[in-house]
Write an enzyme that holds these catalytic residues in place. Structure first.
Site, PDB file in Angstrom:
ATOM      1  N   LYS A 112       0.832  -1.209   0.000  1.00 19.30           N
ATOM      2  CA  LYS A 112       0.000   0.000   0.000  1.00 19.30           C
ATOM      3  C   LYS A 112       0.872   1.267   0.000  1.00 19.30           C
ATOM      4  O   LYS A 112       0.436   2.325  -0.447  1.00 19.30           O
ATOM      5  CB  LYS A 112      -0.940   0.003   1.200  1.00 19.30           C
ATOM      6  CG  LYS A 112      -1.813  -1.255   1.306  1.00 19.30           C
ATOM      7  CD  LYS A 112      -3.231  -1.020   1.013  1.00 19.30           C
ATOM      8  CE  LYS A 112      -4.164  -2.211   1.035  1.00 19.30           C
ATOM      9  NZ  LYS A 112      -3.672  -3.566   0.920  1.00 19.30           N
TER      10      LYS A 112
HETATM   11  C1  PLP Z   1      -4.166  -4.683   0.143  1.00 15.49           C
HETATM   12  C2  PLP Z   1      -3.326  -5.909   0.043  1.00 15.49           C
HETATM   13  C3  PLP Z   1      -3.557  -6.902  -0.950  1.00 15.49           C
HETATM   14  C4  PLP Z   1      -4.710  -6.814  -1.929  1.00 15.49           C
HETATM   15  O1  PLP Z   1      -4.540  -5.838  -2.898  1.00 15.49           O
HETATM   16  P1  PLP Z   1      -5.804  -5.334  -3.767  1.00 15.49           P
HETATM   17  O2  PLP Z   1      -5.327  -4.168  -4.515  1.00 15.49           O
HETATM   18  O3  PLP Z   1      -6.846  -4.969  -2.733  1.00 15.49           O
HETATM   19  O4  PLP Z   1      -6.241  -6.469  -4.620  1.00 15.49           O
HETATM   20  C5  PLP Z   1      -2.703  -7.986  -0.998  1.00 15.49           C
HETATM   21  N1  PLP Z   1      -1.688  -8.138  -0.109  1.00 15.49           N
HETATM   22  C6  PLP Z   1      -1.446  -7.220   0.853  1.00 15.49           C
HETATM   23  C7  PLP Z   1      -0.324  -7.457   1.814  1.00 15.49           C
HETATM   24  C8  PLP Z   1      -2.240  -6.078   0.969  1.00 15.49           C
HETATM   25  O5  PLP Z   1      -1.987  -5.175   1.944  1.00 15.49           O
END
Ligand code: PLP
Length: 489
Positions: A112
């Site tokens: 993120k």
């Molecule tokens: C948010 C997240 C995901 C999922 O990503 P999306 O964009 O919601 O599909 C996968 N792995 C981790 C560690 C995340 O924080």
């Protein structure tokens, strides 16, 4: 470049307005009205560049109302001023035909950060570009990862304040420590008594509270969110797919124009959809593998064309993918089915929890997407196998995808890049368990990190190691009824 709603209508906005607004008036998500091309000339220009320079080039195609020099300075500050270690998004070779795109070298050790380190700067500029005089007050309800990444991204950004609510007993000890020690002059963190739904509903109520909003406006604030459906979070994610391809080419692993496959651990469908946009720009991609955990609603959708959320919800060892409504799938539907049908599907989803696309639409999606899911036991055994065979540690989310990538590479003999979304240290307790090791309880909440480090001989990432001994700035929990009052303090 203009932005339109996935559900149609006459609204067309500049990218700055789309980023400031977040969601369209008719409930749709903003998408670009055309897709810029990744020409050979542009690709050759990107190859020798740093990640930040590549990001500025690619973002300027989509955010053409932003001044390019400002975009470059924002990208340099986001990706090259020390927040990211080991380069922003390196692609590492794990074995024959197997690569891993590491997106966890940011300040909170999860992917993120790739978007949330740049998005606040884009928002801050959008406020200025649209003549906004008030301070944007960002509210976030979090079950863990997003809250911390948003706090780190928005801290000390001009024209913005941020407040994060989290459930007192609903986040891990490490996540609690990460948030309660948050630094920055414009941040605040509030634990609430209750679960994640209480926090989320409390925030929704605040957004809908006309009186409170008027009072905040009087004090010079407008409320806004840092939600993952905002275009400002999606656009920066296109960059690392193109950057990974450029790195593989630069490292001599692929020939120019050679098609590769990306395997993405998926929850909200934001990450993988950004990859699809890179593909639509012209990036040579063979296929996207959409990897899910036991909450395999997307695997079923990609197999059958039916999206049905009337099913059991599982809590898994990859909690950031425990999702039954993948909001960003709506953007893919828009490109495949058009706005009228997308609006209809979304209406069916909200009324019945289910919709089904046509056979033609499904075959178009299947021409580039494949689904697959990994259960809990396979996820943990994958971590152990990868460590034994390569000496490399992967986290639970990455393991879900790596398992699917290995299957695909084995069956096709093609090159696959697995997108790695979190540091193994972020989910250290489960990674330790996967390796068959016990926790020692020598360092309080940080014990699994120290255990993992001493067992594997790898280093605890600095942002997590630094938590030890950091001063607690935010403590105490409030009742959810008192959430609005904490905004006015
Ligand atoms: C948010 C997240 C995901 C999922 O990503 P999306 O964009 O919601 O599909 C996968 N792995 C981790 C560690 C995340 O924080």
């Amino acid at each position: 470049m203009k932005y339109v709603s996935t559900r149609g209508g006459i609204e067309t906005l500049s990218s700055a307005m789309a980023i400031k607004k977040g969601i369209a008036d008719n409930g749709g998500l903003y998408v670009p009205d055309h897709i810029p091309l990744l020409t050979d000339t542009l690709f050759e220009k990107l190859v020798p560049m740093s990640y930040a320079e590549r990001a500025a080039e690619i973002l300027s195609l989509f955010l053409d109302d932003y001044d390019k020099t400002s975009l470059l300075s924002d990208c340099l500050r986001a990706y090259e001023s020390g927040a990211f270690t080991d380069g922003a998004a390196p692609t590492v070779r794990f074995g024959e035909n197997k690569y891993v795109l590491e997106l966890f070298h940011g300040p909170t050790c999860a992917f993120k950060d790739m978007a949330l380190q740049i998005m606040p700067r884009l928002l801050s500029r959008a406020l200025k570009m649209t003549g906004e005089k008030r301070t944007a007050y960002i509210l976030v309800a979090t079950s863990g990862d997003t809250g911390k990444a948003a706090l780190e991204g928005y801290r000390d950004v001009e024209g913005v304040r941020i407040k994060v609510f989290y459930p007192e007993d609903g986040v891990s000890d490490i996540q609690k420590l990460q948030m309660s020690t948050q630094e920055g002059g414009n941040v605040s963190v509030q634990a609430i008594e209750g679960n994640f739904d209480d926090a989320q509903n409390g925030v929704k109520k605040i957004f809908a509270d006309a009186e409170l909003n008027a009072e905040l406006r009087g004090k010079g604030y407008i409320l806004t969110s840092a939600n993952s459906i905002n275009w400002g979070r999606l656009a920066p994610q296109i960059v690392y797919y193109i950057s990974s391809y450029a790195d593989l080419y630069k490292q001599g692993e692929i020939k120019l124009g050679e098609k590769i496959t990306f395997c993405v651990p998926t929850g909200n469908f934001g990450n993988i959809f950004a990859g699809y946009l890179a593909y639509r720009m012209g990036l040579p991609v063979k296929r996207f593998i959409c990897a899910s955990n036991m909450n395999n609603i997307l695997t079923d959708f990609l197999d059958t064309g039916v999206y049905d959320r009337n099913r059991e919800f599982y809590q898994t060892v990859s909690p950031s993918m425990d999702i039954l409504i993948s909001s960003n799938l709506e953007r893919l539907l828009y490109f495949v089915s058009g706005p009228r049908k997308t609006a209809e599907y979304m209406k069916q989803l909200s009324e019945t929890g289910r919709y089904g696309i046509s056979a033609n639409e499904l075959s178009e999606i299947q021409s580039v997407f494949t689904g697959g899911y990994t259960d809990e036991e396979e996820t943990l055994s994958e971590i152990k196998t990868v460590f034994k065979e390569t000496g490399k540690l992967i986290d639970t989310h990455t393991a879900v995808a790596y398992r699917q990538a290995e299957k695909y590479a084995y069956e096709t003999g093609e090159k696959v890049v697995t997108v790695s979304t979190a540091s193994p240290y972020k989910f250290a307790a489960d990674v330790l368990k996967a390796l068959g090791k016990k926790q020692s309880f020598t360092h309080g909440a940080l014990s699994p990190l120290y255990d993992l480090s001493s067992y594997t001989g790898t280093e605890i990432p600095a942002p997590l190691a630094k938590l030890e001994g950091k001063a607690i700035r935010f403590s105490g929990a409030v009742n959810k009824a008192d959430m609005p009052a904490t905004l006015l303090d």
